[in-house]
Write a protein that holds these residues in place. Sequence first.
Motif, mmCIF file in Angstrom:
data_model
loop_
_atom_site.group_PDB
_atom_site.id
_atom_site.type_symbol
_atom_site.label_atom_id
_atom_site.label_comp_id
_atom_site.label_asym_id
_atom_site.label_seq_id
_atom_site.Cartn_x
_atom_site.Cartn_y
_atom_site.Cartn_z
ATOM 1 N N ALA A 185 -50.171 -55.538 -39.001
ATOM 2 C CA ALA A 185 -51.514 -54.896 -38.900
ATOM 3 C C ALA A 185 -51.674 -54.188 -37.671
ATOM 4 O O ALA A 185 -52.413 -53.433 -37.810
ATOM 5 N N LYS A 186 -51.111 -54.458 -36.455
ATOM 6 C CA LYS A 186 -51.227 -53.734 -35.341
ATOM 7 C C LYS A 186 -50.968 -52.306 -35.618
ATOM 8 O O LYS A 186 -51.607 -51.245 -35.391
ATOM 9 N N ALA A 187 -49.397 -52.285 -36.447
ATOM 10 C CA ALA A 187 -49.155 -50.704 -36.706
ATOM 11 C C ALA A 187 -50.130 -50.000 -37.579
ATOM 12 O O ALA A 187 -50.051 -49.114 -37.433
ATOM 13 N N LEU A 188 -50.655 -50.846 -38.483
ATOM 14 C CA LEU A 188 -51.437 -50.209 -39.572
ATOM 15 C C LEU A 188 -52.588 -49.808 -39.066
ATOM 16 O O LEU A 188 -53.395 -48.787 -39.641
ATOM 17 N N ALA A 189 -53.229 -50.137 -38.018
ATOM 18 C CA ALA A 189 -54.620 -50.051 -37.353
ATOM 19 C C ALA A 189 -54.491 -48.496 -36.952
ATOM 20 O O ALA A 189 -55.569 -47.705 -37.031
ATOM 21 N N ALA A 190 -53.582 -47.918 -36.850
ATOM 22 C CA ALA A 190 -53.430 -46.649 -36.233
ATOM 23 C C ALA A 190 -53.333 -45.631 -37.623
ATOM 24 O O ALA A 190 -53.253 -44.196 -37.400
ATOM 25 N N GLN A 191 -53.103 -45.991 -38.920
ATOM 26 C CA GLN A 191 -52.872 -45.275 -39.956
ATOM 27 C C GLN A 191 -54.133 -45.386 -40.932
ATOM 28 O O GLN A 191 -54.057 -44.517 -41.932
ATOM 29 N N VAL A 192 -55.248 -46.035 -40.685
ATOM 30 C CA VAL A 192 -56.301 -46.127 -41.739
ATOM 31 C C VAL A 192 -57.607 -45.855 -40.884
ATOM 32 O O VAL A 192 -57.847 -46.177 -39.665
ATOM 33 N N PRO A 193 -58.646 -45.317 -41.529
ATOM 34 C CA PRO A 193 -59.750 -45.011 -41.064
ATOM 35 C C PRO A 193 -60.665 -46.009 -40.676
ATOM 36 O O PRO A 193 -61.947 -45.835 -40.180
ATOM 37 N N VAL A 194 -60.527 -47.245 -40.995
ATOM 38 C CA VAL A 194 -61.531 -48.294 -40.763
ATOM 39 C C VAL A 194 -60.821 -49.353 -39.798
ATOM 40 O O VAL A 194 -59.824 -49.422 -39.901
ATOM 41 N N PRO A 195 -61.675 -50.223 -39.278
ATOM 42 C CA PRO A 195 -61.105 -51.317 -37.968
ATOM 43 C C PRO A 195 -60.182 -52.310 -39.071
ATOM 44 O O PRO A 195 -60.443 -52.778 -40.049
ATOM 45 N N ILE A 196 -59.120 -52.638 -38.543
ATOM 46 C CA ILE A 196 -58.302 -53.604 -38.998
ATOM 47 C C ILE A 196 -58.330 -54.805 -38.260
ATOM 48 O O ILE A 196 -58.140 -54.799 -36.839
ATOM 49 N N VAL A 197 -58.644 -55.900 -38.766
ATOM 50 C CA VAL A 197 -59.039 -57.269 -38.170
ATOM 51 C C VAL A 197 -57.566 -58.269 -38.177
ATOM 52 O O VAL A 197 -57.210 -58.385 -39.270
ATOM 53 N N GLN A 198 -56.989 -58.387 -37.234
ATOM 54 C CA GLN A 198 -56.005 -59.237 -36.904
ATOM 55 C C GLN A 198 -56.272 -60.730 -36.782
ATOM 56 O O GLN A 198 -56.869 -61.028 -36.061
ATOM 57 N N PRO A 199 -55.905 -61.741 -37.783
ATOM 58 C CA PRO A 199 -56.374 -62.989 -37.526
ATOM 59 C C PRO A 199 -56.186 -63.837 -36.411
ATOM 60 O O PRO A 199 -56.921 -64.668 -35.758
ATOM 61 N N ILE A 200 -54.679 -63.785 -35.824
ATOM 62 C CA ILE A 200 -54.618 -64.587 -34.816
ATOM 63 C C ILE A 200 -55.413 -64.199 -33.575
ATOM 64 O O ILE A 200 -55.746 -64.911 -33.026
ATOM 65 N N PRO A 201 -55.257 -62.864 -33.065
ATOM 66 C CA PRO A 201 -56.108 -62.509 -31.998
ATOM 67 C C PRO A 201 -57.687 -62.745 -32.403
ATOM 68 O O PRO A 201 -58.257 -63.364 -31.199
ATOM 69 N N ALA A 202 -58.136 -62.573 -33.367
ATOM 70 C CA ALA A 202 -59.629 -62.828 -33.646
ATOM 71 C C ALA A 202 -59.844 -64.557 -33.278
ATOM 72 O O ALA A 202 -60.830 -64.911 -32.741
ATOM 73 N N ALA A 203 -58.953 -65.100 -33.804
ATOM 74 C CA ALA A 203 -59.169 -66.754 -33.259
ATOM 75 C C ALA A 203 -59.075 -67.026 -31.854
ATOM 76 O O ALA A 203 -59.686 -67.858 -31.570
ATOM 77 N N LEU A 204 -58.226 -66.476 -31.152
ATOM 78 C CA LEU A 204 -57.961 -66.748 -29.712
ATOM 79 C C LEU A 204 -59.492 -66.021 -29.157
ATOM 80 O O LEU A 204 -60.138 -66.598 -28.081
ATOM 81 N N ARG A 205 -59.910 -64.972 -29.593
ATOM 82 C CA ARG A 205 -61.356 -64.548 -29.191
ATOM 83 C C ARG A 205 -62.305 -65.509 -29.411
ATOM 84 O O ARG A 205 -63.241 -65.558 -28.669
ATOM 85 N N LEU A 206 -62.235 -66.113 -30.492
ATOM 86 C CA LEU A 206 -63.281 -67.222 -30.885
ATOM 87 C C LEU A 206 -63.332 -68.209 -30.124
ATOM 88 O O LEU A 206 -64.393 -68.676 -29.595
ATOM 89 N N VAL A 207 -62.023 -68.611 -29.806
ATOM 90 C CA VAL A 207 -61.962 -69.840 -28.798
ATOM 91 C C VAL A 207 -62.466 -69.549 -27.455
ATOM 92 O O VAL A 207 -63.046 -70.365 -26.921
ATOM 93 N N GLN A 208 -62.250 -68.284 -27.111
ATOM 94 C CA GLN A 208 -62.616 -67.936 -25.432
ATOM 95 C C GLN A 208 -64.023 -67.528 -25.290
ATOM 96 O O GLN A 208 -64.556 -67.377 -24.257
ATOM 97 N N LEU A 209 -64.679 -67.393 -26.462
ATOM 98 C CA LEU A 209 -66.225 -67.100 -26.559
ATOM 99 C C LEU A 209 -66.879 -68.294 -26.061
ATOM 100 O O LEU A 209 -68.141 -67.984 -25.598
ATOM 101 N N GLY A 210 -66.291 -69.418 -26.163
ATOM 102 C CA GLY A 210 -66.996 -70.668 -25.847
ATOM 103 C C GLY A 210 -67.929 -71.142 -26.671
ATOM 104 O O GLY A 210 -69.076 -71.472 -25.974
ATOM 105 N N LEU A 211 -67.744 -70.815 -27.910
ATOM 106 C CA LEU A 211 -68.928 -71.214 -28.733
ATOM 107 C C LEU A 211 -68.870 -72.806 -28.806
ATOM 108 O O LEU A 211 -68.068 -73.412 -28.587
ATOM 109 N N SER A 212 -70.358 -73.234 -29.299
ATOM 110 C CA SER A 212 -70.537 -74.763 -29.263
ATOM 111 C C SER A 212 -69.519 -75.407 -30.268
ATOM 112 O O SER A 212 -68.930 -74.754 -31.278
ATOM 113 N N THR A 213 -69.348 -76.557 -30.308
ATOM 114 C CA THR A 213 -68.558 -77.337 -31.140
ATOM 115 C C THR A 213 -69.081 -77.078 -32.288
ATOM 116 O O THR A 213 -68.466 -76.901 -33.641
ATOM 117 N N GLN A 214 -70.372 -77.154 -32.773
ATOM 118 C CA GLN A 214 -70.922 -77.211 -33.917
ATOM 119 C C GLN A 214 -70.684 -75.628 -34.642
ATOM 120 O O GLN A 214 -70.470 -75.567 -35.834
#
Length: 218
Positions: A185-214
Amino acid sequence: MKIALINPNTNADTTMRMVRIAAPHFAGQIDGLTAGFGSALITTEDALNTAGKAVLALQPQLEGYQAVVVSAFGDPGQEALARALSMPVVGIAQAAMSEASAIASRFCVVTTTPGLVARIAQRASELGHGSAFAGTWITPGDPVALTTDPDRLLAALHDATVAALSDDPAIEAVIIGGGPLAEAAKALAAQVPVPIVQPIPAALRLVQLGLSTQDLHT
Protein backbone atom coordinates in the motif's frame (compact mmCIF):
# COMPACT_ATOMS: atom_id res chain seq x y z
CA MET A 1 2.61 3.05 26.72
CA LYS A 2 2.34 -0.57 25.61
CA ILE A 3 0.09 -1.77 22.82
CA ALA A 4 -0.74 -5.35 21.99
CA LEU A 5 -1.06 -5.94 18.25
CA ILE A 6 -3.09 -9.11 17.78
CA ASN A 7 -2.67 -11.10 14.59
CA PRO A 8 -5.93 -13.09 14.27
CA ASN A 9 -4.31 -15.62 11.96
CA THR A 10 -1.80 -18.26 13.04
CA ASN A 11 1.21 -17.11 11.01
CA ALA A 12 3.83 -15.78 13.43
CA ASP A 13 5.91 -14.37 10.56
CA THR A 14 2.90 -12.23 9.59
CA THR A 15 2.70 -11.01 13.19
CA MET A 16 6.33 -9.90 13.06
CA ARG A 17 5.79 -8.14 9.73
CA MET A 18 2.80 -6.24 11.07
CA VAL A 19 4.68 -5.18 14.20
CA ARG A 20 7.43 -3.81 11.94
CA ILE A 21 4.80 -1.95 9.91
CA ALA A 22 3.31 -0.48 13.09
CA ALA A 23 6.53 0.48 14.88
CA PRO A 24 7.35 3.71 12.97
CA HIS A 25 3.86 5.03 13.77
CA PHE A 26 4.05 4.60 17.55
CA ALA A 27 6.57 5.93 20.05
CA GLY A 28 5.82 3.30 22.70
CA GLN A 29 6.16 -0.46 22.87
CA ILE A 30 4.27 -2.73 20.47
CA ASP A 31 4.10 -6.44 21.20
CA GLY A 32 2.75 -8.91 18.67
CA LEU A 33 0.40 -11.69 19.75
CA THR A 34 -0.51 -14.49 17.34
CA ALA A 35 -3.78 -16.43 17.31
CA GLY A 36 -3.40 -19.85 18.86
CA PHE A 37 -5.75 -21.54 16.42
CA GLY A 38 -7.50 -20.90 13.13
CA SER A 39 -6.09 -20.20 9.66
CA ALA A 40 -2.69 -19.05 8.48
CA LEU A 41 -4.45 -16.64 6.11
CA ILE A 42 -8.04 -15.51 6.63
CA THR A 43 -9.83 -15.75 3.29
CA THR A 44 -13.37 -16.93 4.15
CA GLU A 45 -16.20 -15.95 6.49
CA ASP A 46 -15.79 -19.19 8.43
CA ALA A 47 -12.10 -18.42 8.95
CA LEU A 48 -12.99 -14.90 10.06
CA ASN A 49 -15.49 -16.25 12.58
CA THR A 50 -12.89 -18.67 13.97
CA ALA A 51 -10.38 -15.82 14.13
CA GLY A 52 -12.80 -13.87 16.31
CA LYS A 53 -12.81 -16.73 18.81
CA ALA A 54 -9.02 -16.92 18.69
CA VAL A 55 -8.76 -13.19 19.42
CA LEU A 56 -10.99 -13.54 22.48
CA ALA A 57 -8.92 -16.49 23.68
CA LEU A 58 -5.92 -14.15 23.96
CA GLN A 59 -7.65 -11.96 26.56
CA PRO A 60 -5.71 -13.41 29.54
CA GLN A 61 -2.45 -12.29 27.87
CA LEU A 62 -3.52 -8.63 27.64
CA GLU A 63 -2.93 -7.62 31.24
CA GLY A 64 -0.52 -4.69 31.47
CA TYR A 65 -1.32 -3.21 28.07
CA GLN A 66 -2.96 0.18 27.56
CA ALA A 67 -4.54 -0.55 24.17
CA VAL A 68 -5.10 -3.37 21.70
CA VAL A 69 -5.05 -3.39 17.91
CA VAL A 70 -6.88 -6.27 16.21
CA SER A 71 -4.91 -6.52 12.99
CA ALA A 72 -7.07 -8.38 10.49
CA PHE A 73 -9.40 -6.64 8.07
CA GLY A 74 -12.91 -7.44 9.21
CA ASP A 75 -11.96 -6.83 12.87
CA PRO A 76 -12.66 -10.37 14.15
CA GLY A 77 -13.37 -10.35 17.87
CA GLN A 78 -12.82 -6.59 18.19
CA GLU A 79 -16.25 -5.64 19.47
CA ALA A 80 -16.49 -8.53 21.94
CA LEU A 81 -12.99 -7.87 23.24
CA ALA A 82 -13.75 -4.17 23.57
CA ARG A 83 -16.78 -4.98 25.70
CA ALA A 84 -14.68 -7.24 27.92
CA LEU A 85 -11.79 -4.82 28.51
CA SER A 86 -11.54 -1.33 29.96
CA MET A 87 -8.78 -0.31 27.53
CA PRO A 88 -9.23 0.87 23.92
CA VAL A 89 -9.55 -1.99 21.43
CA VAL A 90 -9.19 -0.83 17.83
CA GLY A 91 -9.77 -2.87 14.68
CA ILE A 92 -7.84 -2.06 11.54
CA ALA A 93 -10.96 -2.00 9.37
CA GLN A 94 -12.63 0.26 11.92
CA ALA A 95 -9.66 2.64 11.92
CA ALA A 96 -9.16 2.62 8.15
CA MET A 97 -12.82 3.30 7.42
CA SER A 98 -12.91 6.07 10.01
CA GLU A 99 -9.85 7.69 8.44
CA ALA A 100 -11.15 7.27 4.89
CA SER A 101 -14.52 8.81 5.77
CA ALA A 102 -12.73 11.77 7.34
CA ILE A 103 -10.84 12.61 4.14
CA ALA A 104 -13.31 11.48 1.48
CA SER A 105 -17.03 11.56 0.87
CA ARG A 106 -16.76 8.23 -0.96
CA PHE A 107 -14.19 5.48 -0.46
CA CYS A 108 -13.65 1.87 -1.44
CA VAL A 109 -11.65 -1.14 -0.32
CA VAL A 110 -9.17 -3.00 -2.51
CA THR A 111 -8.06 -6.38 -1.23
CA THR A 112 -7.11 -9.94 -2.16
CA THR A 113 -9.91 -12.00 -0.58
CA PRO A 114 -13.13 -12.44 -2.57
CA GLY A 115 -14.61 -14.59 0.19
CA LEU A 116 -14.76 -11.59 2.54
CA VAL A 117 -16.53 -9.08 0.30
CA ALA A 118 -19.87 -9.44 2.08
CA ARG A 119 -18.29 -9.12 5.53
CA ILE A 120 -16.40 -5.99 4.52
CA ALA A 121 -19.67 -4.40 3.38
CA GLN A 122 -21.30 -5.51 6.62
CA ARG A 123 -18.48 -3.93 8.62
CA ALA A 124 -18.83 -0.63 6.75
CA SER A 125 -22.55 -0.63 7.54
CA GLU A 126 -22.00 -1.52 11.21
CA LEU A 127 -19.58 1.39 11.55
CA GLY A 128 -21.98 3.88 9.96
CA HIS A 129 -20.10 4.29 6.68
CA GLY A 130 -22.64 2.61 4.42
CA SER A 131 -23.47 5.72 2.41
CA ALA A 132 -19.79 6.55 1.80
CA PHE A 133 -18.67 2.98 1.07
CA ALA A 134 -18.44 2.36 -2.67
CA GLY A 135 -17.70 -1.36 -2.42
CA THR A 136 -14.77 -3.75 -2.56
CA TRP A 137 -12.58 -4.47 -5.58
CA ILE A 138 -10.66 -7.74 -5.61
CA THR A 139 -7.27 -8.56 -7.07
CA PRO A 140 -7.25 -11.46 -9.55
CA GLY A 141 -5.49 -14.66 -8.62
CA ASP A 142 -5.04 -16.80 -5.54
CA PRO A 143 -4.65 -14.70 -2.34
CA VAL A 144 -2.07 -17.05 -0.84
CA ALA A 145 0.11 -16.93 -3.95
CA LEU A 146 -0.16 -13.15 -4.17
CA THR A 147 0.95 -12.58 -0.59
CA THR A 148 4.15 -14.55 -1.20
CA ASP A 149 5.17 -12.47 -4.24
CA PRO A 150 5.58 -8.76 -3.36
CA ASP A 151 6.01 -7.55 -6.95
CA ARG A 152 3.00 -9.46 -8.21
CA LEU A 153 0.97 -8.31 -5.18
CA LEU A 154 1.77 -4.65 -5.84
CA ALA A 155 0.87 -5.00 -9.52
CA ALA A 156 -2.42 -6.73 -8.69
CA LEU A 157 -3.38 -4.11 -6.09
CA HIS A 158 -2.51 -1.35 -8.56
CA ASP A 159 -4.68 -2.88 -11.27
CA ALA A 160 -7.62 -3.37 -8.90
CA THR A 161 -7.29 0.20 -7.65
CA VAL A 162 -7.23 1.59 -11.18
CA ALA A 163 -10.31 -0.51 -11.96
CA ALA A 164 -12.12 0.86 -8.91
CA LEU A 165 -11.38 4.47 -9.85
CA SER A 166 -12.49 3.80 -13.42
CA ASP A 167 -15.69 2.04 -12.36
CA ASP A 168 -16.63 4.75 -9.86
CA PRO A 169 -15.01 8.14 -10.55
CA ALA A 170 -16.61 9.52 -7.36
CA ILE A 171 -14.20 7.48 -5.20
CA GLU A 172 -11.89 9.86 -3.34
CA ALA A 173 -9.88 7.43 -1.20
CA VAL A 174 -8.90 3.76 -1.34
CA ILE A 175 -8.32 1.47 1.63
CA ILE A 176 -5.94 -1.42 1.04
CA GLY A 177 -7.80 -4.02 3.04
CA GLY A 178 -5.34 -6.11 5.01
CA GLY A 179 -2.72 -5.66 7.68
CA PRO A 180 0.14 -7.43 5.88
CA LEU A 181 -0.64 -5.48 2.68
CA ALA A 182 0.67 -2.22 4.16
CA GLU A 183 4.07 -2.48 2.50
CA ALA A 184 2.45 -2.75 -0.92
CA ALA A 185 0.00 0.00 0.00
CA LYS A 186 2.85 2.38 0.77
CA ALA A 187 4.35 1.81 -2.67
CA LEU A 188 0.95 2.08 -4.33
CA ALA A 189 0.35 5.51 -2.81
CA ALA A 190 2.82 7.04 -5.25
CA GLN A 191 1.13 5.44 -8.26
CA VAL A 192 -2.52 6.52 -8.00
CA PRO A 193 -4.23 9.94 -7.89
CA VAL A 194 -6.23 9.49 -4.65
CA PRO A 195 -5.14 8.93 -1.04
CA ILE A 196 -4.34 5.34 -0.06
CA VAL A 197 -5.33 4.43 3.49
CA GLN A 198 -3.14 1.85 5.22
CA PRO A 199 -5.08 0.10 8.00
CA ILE A 200 -2.32 -0.56 10.55
CA PRO A 201 -0.98 3.03 10.60
CA ALA A 202 -4.60 4.24 10.74
CA ALA A 203 -5.18 2.07 13.82
CA LEU A 204 -2.10 3.47 15.54
CA ARG A 205 -3.29 7.00 14.80
CA LEU A 206 -6.70 6.20 16.22
CA VAL A 207 -5.15 4.90 19.43
CA GLN A 208 -2.95 7.97 19.77
CA LEU A 209 -5.77 10.41 19.22
CA GLY A 210 -6.83 9.57 22.73
CA LEU A 211 -10.46 9.03 21.81
CA SER A 212 -12.82 8.07 24.57
CA THR A 213 -13.46 4.41 25.30
CA GLN A 214 -16.98 4.84 24.00
CA ASP A 215 -15.75 6.28 20.69
CA LEU A 216 -13.27 3.44 20.21
CA HIS A 217 -15.90 0.80 20.87
CA THR A 218 -18.24 1.99 18.12
